[in-house]
Design a protein around this motif. Structure first.
Motif, PDB file in Angstrom:
ATOM      1  N   GLN A  21       0.831  -1.200   0.000  1.00 22.40           N
ATOM      2  CA  GLN A  21       0.000   0.000   0.000  1.00 22.40           C
ATOM      3  C   GLN A  21       0.870   1.256   0.000  1.00 22.40           C
ATOM      4  O   GLN A  21       0.586   2.209  -0.718  1.00 22.40           O
ATOM      5  N   ARG A  22       1.939   1.261   0.800  1.00 25.50           N
ATOM      6  CA  ARG A  22       2.827   2.442   0.838  1.00 25.50           C
ATOM      7  C   ARG A  22       3.435   2.703  -0.535  1.00 25.50           C
ATOM      8  O   ARG A  22       3.522   3.838  -0.975  1.00 25.50           O
ATOM      9  N   VAL A  23       3.859   1.636  -1.214  1.00 31.64           N
ATOM     10  CA  VAL A  23       4.464   1.796  -2.533  1.00 31.64           C
ATOM     11  C   VAL A  23       3.434   2.323  -3.516  1.00 31.64           C
ATOM     12  O   VAL A  23       3.704   3.269  -4.270  1.00 31.64           O
ATOM     13  N   SER A  24       2.236   1.742  -3.526  1.00 31.00           N
ATOM     14  CA  SER A  24       1.221   2.168  -4.496  1.00 31.00           C
ATOM     15  C   SER A  24       0.775   3.604  -4.256  1.00 31.00           C
ATOM     16  O   SER A  24       0.447   4.319  -5.197  1.00 31.00           O
ATOM     17  N   GLU A  25       0.784   4.044  -3.003  1.00 34.27           N
ATOM     18  CA  GLU A  25       0.395   5.417  -2.681  1.00 34.27           C
ATOM     19  C   GLU A  25       1.583   6.373  -2.659  1.00 34.27           C
ATOM     20  O   GLU A  25       1.411   7.564  -2.419  1.00 34.27           O
ATOM     21  N   ARG A  26       2.775   5.839  -2.896  1.00 32.74           N
ATOM     22  CA  ARG A  26       4.024   6.608  -2.826  1.00 32.74           C
ATOM     23  C   ARG A  26       4.149   7.351  -1.495  1.00 32.74           C
ATOM     24  O   ARG A  26       4.541   8.501  -1.430  1.00 32.74           O
ATOM     25  N   ASP A  27       3.797   6.646  -0.444  1.00 33.49           N
ATOM     26  CA  ASP A  27       3.912   7.168   0.913  1.00 33.49           C
ATOM     27  C   ASP A  27       5.197   6.604   1.516  1.00 33.49           C
ATOM     28  O   ASP A  27       5.211   5.512   2.065  1.00 33.49           O
ATOM     29  N   HIS A  28       6.259   7.351   1.376  1.00 40.70           N
ATOM     30  CA  HIS A  28       7.572   6.881   1.828  1.00 40.70           C
ATOM     31  C   HIS A  28       8.118   7.757   2.952  1.00 40.70           C
ATOM     32  O   HIS A  28       9.324   7.854   3.130  1.00 40.70           O
ATOM     33  N   ALA A  29       7.202   8.390   3.679  1.00 45.60           N
ATOM     34  CA  ALA A  29       7.613   9.297   4.746  1.00 45.60           C
ATOM     35  C   ALA A  29       8.501   8.569   5.750  1.00 45.60           C
ATOM     36  O   ALA A  29       8.298   7.384   6.022  1.00 45.60           O
ATOM     37  N   PRO A  30       9.493   9.281   6.279  1.00 42.42           N
ATOM     38  CA  PRO A  30      10.330   8.674   7.306  1.00 42.42           C
ATOM     39  C   PRO A  30       9.482   8.211   8.488  1.00 42.42           C
ATOM     40  O   PRO A  30       8.386   8.710   8.716  1.00 42.42           O
ATOM     41  N   GLY A  31       9.996   7.269   9.215  1.00 43.30           N
ATOM     42  CA  GLY A  31       9.293   6.786  10.390  1.00 43.30           C
ATOM     43  C   GLY A  31       9.176   5.274  10.412  1.00 43.30           C
ATOM     44  O   GLY A  31       9.004   4.686  11.462  1.00 43.30           O
ATOM     45  N   GLY A  32       9.266   4.667   9.271  1.00 41.55           N
ATOM     46  CA  GLY A  32       9.269   3.212   9.207  1.00 41.55           C
ATOM     47  C   GLY A  32      10.704   2.719   9.281  1.00 41.55           C
ATOM     48  O   GLY A  32      11.520   3.240  10.038  1.00 41.55           O
ATOM     49  N   PHE A  33      11.026   1.752   8.471  1.00 38.38           N
ATOM     50  CA  PHE A  33      12.380   1.205   8.402  1.00 38.38           C
ATOM     51  C   PHE A  33      13.106   1.941   7.271  1.00 38.38           C
ATOM     52  O   PHE A  33      12.727   1.831   6.110  1.00 38.38           O
ATOM     53  N   SER A  34      14.126   2.707   7.600  1.00 36.14           N
ATOM     54  CA  SER A  34      14.760   3.589   6.623  1.00 36.14           C
ATOM     55  C   SER A  34      15.541   2.827   5.548  1.00 36.14           C
ATOM     56  O   SER A  34      15.992   1.699   5.766  1.00 36.14           O
ATOM     57  N   LEU A  35      15.678   3.470   4.398  1.00 34.57           N
ATOM     58  CA  LEU A  35      16.497   2.909   3.321  1.00 34.57           C
ATOM     59  C   LEU A  35      17.924   2.681   3.789  1.00 34.57           C
ATOM     60  O   LEU A  35      18.562   1.702   3.408  1.00 34.57           O
ATOM     61  N   GLU A  36      18.430   3.585   4.615  1.00 38.14           N
ATOM     62  CA  GLU A  36      19.799   3.448   5.136  1.00 38.14           C
ATOM     63  C   GLU A  36      19.944   2.127   5.905  1.00 38.14           C
ATOM     64  O   GLU A  36      20.904   1.388   5.715  1.00 38.14           O
ATOM     65  N   LEU A  37      18.968   1.816   6.761  1.00 37.90           N
ATOM     66  CA  LEU A  37      19.016   0.560   7.515  1.00 37.90           C
ATOM     67  C   LEU A  37      18.797  -0.647   6.606  1.00 37.90           C
ATOM     68  O   LEU A  37      19.410  -1.696   6.799  1.00 37.90           O
ATOM     69  N   GLY A  38      17.930  -0.495   5.612  1.00 36.40           N
ATOM     70  CA  GLY A  38      17.718  -1.579   4.651  1.00 36.40           C
ATOM     71  C   GLY A  38      18.987  -1.908   3.895  1.00 36.40           C
ATOM     72  O   GLY A  38      19.319  -3.080   3.677  1.00 36.40           O
ATOM     73  N   HIS A  39      19.736  -0.873   3.518  1.00 38.16           N
ATOM     74  CA  HIS A  39      21.006  -1.074   2.819  1.00 38.16           C
ATOM     75  C   HIS A  39      21.985  -1.837   3.697  1.00 38.16           C
ATOM     76  O   HIS A  39      22.666  -2.757   3.245  1.00 38.16           O
TER      77      HIS A  39
END
Length: 110
Positions: A21-39
């Motif tokens: 749902q976040r991807v389809s709505e392009r809701d990528h606001a900080p607060g979840g699991f960050s791209l930095e941590l995913g990397h």
């Protein structure tokens, strides 16, 4: 063995309902699991696989996607923002709000 397919199914449902749902709505606001941590996690998995001599054929693709997102300044966004690069690669327009604020936007917000 019977519990493993159920576990996978439950994880797939969680991912679809939450991040799909976040991807389809392009809701990528900080607060979840960050791209930095995913990397960081992708790098740890790939390093473990390399040391264990276990092939991870898609792992390098994931790492490249995460690196591309970091290079675009998206490290603080939710890791679901990794999908923005796929949208951009397809020629889709990605709104500026989907990425980090520009210096001008940050200054205007003061």
């Amino acid at each position: 063995v019977g519990a493993r397919p159920l576990l996978f199914f439950n994880l797939a449902i969680f991912a679809h309902e939450g991040y799909g749902q976040r991807v389809s709505e392009r809701d990528h606001a900080p607060g979840g699991f960050s791209l930095e941590l995913g990397h960081k996690d992708v790098a740890l998995v790939l390093d473990t696989a390399r040391r264990s001599r276990v092939p991870m054929p898609v792992g390098s693709v994931l790492q490249d996607r995460w690196l591309a997102a970091l290079a675009k300044g998206r490290g603080e966004l939710d890791w679901s923002a990794v999908g923005l690069s796929a949208s951009e690669d397809s020629g889709a327009q990605v709104p500026a709000a989907a990425g980090p604020k520009s210096a001008a936007q940050s200054e205007a917000a003061k």
